[in-house]
Design an enzyme around this catalytic site. Structure first.
Site, PDB file in Angstrom:
ATOM      1  CB  ALA A  69       4.716   1.228  -0.782  1.00 15.49           C
ATOM      2  CB  THR A  70       7.095  -1.901  -4.624  1.00 13.21           C
ATOM      3  OG1 THR A  70       5.794  -2.478  -4.294  1.00 13.21           O
ATOM      4  CG2 THR A  70       7.998  -2.859  -5.093  1.00 13.21           C
ATOM      5  CD  GLN A 178      -3.448  -1.298   3.344  1.00 16.38           C
ATOM      6  OE1 GLN A 178      -4.337  -0.624   3.481  1.00 16.38           O
ATOM      7  NE2 GLN A 178      -3.141  -1.965   2.136  1.00 16.38           N
ATOM      8  CB  SER A 196       1.898   3.875  -2.133  1.00 16.58           C
ATOM      9  OG  SER A 196       2.970   3.495  -2.532  1.00 16.58           O
ATOM     10  CG  HIS A 198      -1.561   3.582  -4.689  1.00 16.53           C
ATOM     11  ND1 HIS A 198      -0.306   3.251  -5.014  1.00 16.53           N
ATOM     12  CD2 HIS A 198      -2.056   2.266  -4.301  1.00 16.53           C
ATOM     13  CE1 HIS A 198      -0.002   2.102  -4.509  1.00 16.53           C
ATOM     14  NE2 HIS A 198      -0.879   1.658  -4.363  1.00 16.53           N
ATOM     15  CB  THR A 234      13.635  13.919 -14.139  1.00 15.77           C
ATOM     16  OG1 THR A 234      14.806  14.155 -14.982  1.00 15.77           O
ATOM     17  CG2 THR A 234      13.034  15.011 -14.211  1.00 15.77           C
ATOM     18  CB  CYS A 320       1.993  -7.580  -4.710  1.00 20.37           C
ATOM     19  SG  CYS A 320       1.882  -5.847  -4.927  1.00 20.37           S
TER      20      CYS A 320
END
Length: 371
Positions: A69-70, A178, A196, A198, A234, A320
């Site tokens: 996401a960053t 979120q 993201s 994760h 790639t 972060c």
């Protein structure tokens, strides 16, 4: 160990890991090469993209795979402002944003862009009246998180979009890290949207940026042709496929997971309200996956360390964020600097067990007795 930091990262679902291994073993060729193995990989990335697009209510050519996401936020913010630089240099955002949004905006500010913060109401949502006042005809971008990562406040995205109808030169970017996989999300009226996997039991190292077909975006990573539009390199096919699997599982079980997490959160909130020194910072109608609170007289970082000694994992702010600084979102809703410095966050998940929560509350009670 009691893990209550699922807002930072969730454990990988075994089915997701199995999908990663399957694709890594079966489709190892570069999908951009025209030999037989490359064509197999290309067919697989097309399959994955088609499935993910259907799950998100998007078109396959609106999906851009990134490293997280960053990167997605950076690509959207820098790419949009660069592509539409001729329309204006005014940007509106909030004090609630993740550093992957606020940091590129700070860079743009140094480059001559004007960045204004919209006021936040006591419940953590955008003050729509103030938002409408800030809007100008040279406003080129609005950045807002769907669900704030520290408070769990859910923003009125539809109302924000409606306010932009009179400003055709303005684009809306939504950080939905979120939100996706946890609450209903629609891409229908958004220009770019990031997330993201994760955050919902996917594998770390992969992200997604949705970009409307009609929206321009300046490329930030240059290189050769790629299976992912607007992003050279790639394509990590195994990460893309496992991310799609995580999204499938999350959306299929979204309601039951939400109900369980909501019950967990309510149980914890009810238990903590007996302590007069505890202040709940998260709004009642926010995402149940996040609970932000403060204990009077104890810095959030100190309380985190104490809980860590007892085997309980929580976070002070977004993972972060800079260490030792107060929470801007908590300060925005409480108007209390000490409270913002004392705040910390619990991140729930559907895999969090009531037994874990009960043990956490016992440990919490012992800590409070000693302070």
């Amino acid at each position: 160990m009691i893990y209550l930091d699922h807002a930072s990262r969730t454990p990988t679902d075994p089915q997701v890991l199995a999908e990663f291994c399957r694709v890594e073993n079966e489709f190892f060729a570069n999908p951009m090469i025209s030999h037989a193995a490359g064509r197999m990989s290309n067919d697989e990335i097309n399959r994955v993209t088609t499935v993910m697009a259907k799950l998100l209510g998007a078109s396959p050519n609106e999906i851009i795979f990134t490293s997280g996401a960053t990167e997605s936020n950076n690509l959207a913010i820098k790419g949009l402002t660069r592509a539409y630089r001729h329309t204006g240099k005014h940007i509106i955002t909030t004090c609630l944003e993740h550093s992957s949004v606020s940091s590129p905006l700070a860079v743009l500010k140094d480059q001559g862009y004007e960045v204004e913060l919209v006021d936040i109401l006591p419940n953590g949502t955008v003050d729509l009246d103030h938002f409408r006042v800030l809007l100008r005809h040279d406003t080129v971008l609005v950045c807002v998180s769907w669900v704030d990562s520290e408070l769990g406040a859910v923003q009125p995205i539809q109302a924000i979009r409606e306010a932009l109808e009179k400003y055709p030169n303005c684009r809306l970017h939504v950080d939905a890290s979120q939100a996706v996989g946890k609450i209903p999300v629609s891409f229908e009226h958004i220009d770019t949207l990031s997330f993201s996997p994760h955050k919902f039991n996917g594998i770390c190292g992969c992200g997604v940026l949705l970009k409307k077909k009609s929206t321009l975006l300046d490329i930030q990573i240059h290189g050769g042709l790629s299976a992912t539009a607007y992003r050279s390199g790639t394509t990590a096919l195994s990460l893309a496929s496992s991310s799609c699997k995580a999204l499938e599982l999350a959306i299929a079980r979204q309601n039951e997971r939400f109900e369980k997490v909501q019950a967990l959160r309510q149980y914890v909130v009810q238990a903590l309200t007996q302590y007069p020194q505890v202040r709940i910072n998260s709004p009642k109608d926010g995402s149940p996956y996040i609970l932000n609170l403060s204990v009077k007289g104890i810095k959030g970082s100190d309380f985190q360390a104490i809980l860590d000694e007892h085997g309980v994992c929580i976070s002070v702010k977004s993972a972060c964020s800079a260490v030792g600084t107060l929470s801007r979102p908590v300060l925005a809703v409480s108007k209390d600097k000490k409270n913002a410095l004392n705040s910390w966050r619990i991140g729930f998940s559907h895999i969090t067990e009531f037994a874990e929560v009960e043990e956490f509350l016992k440990i919490f009670a012992k800590i409070i007795e000693r302070t």
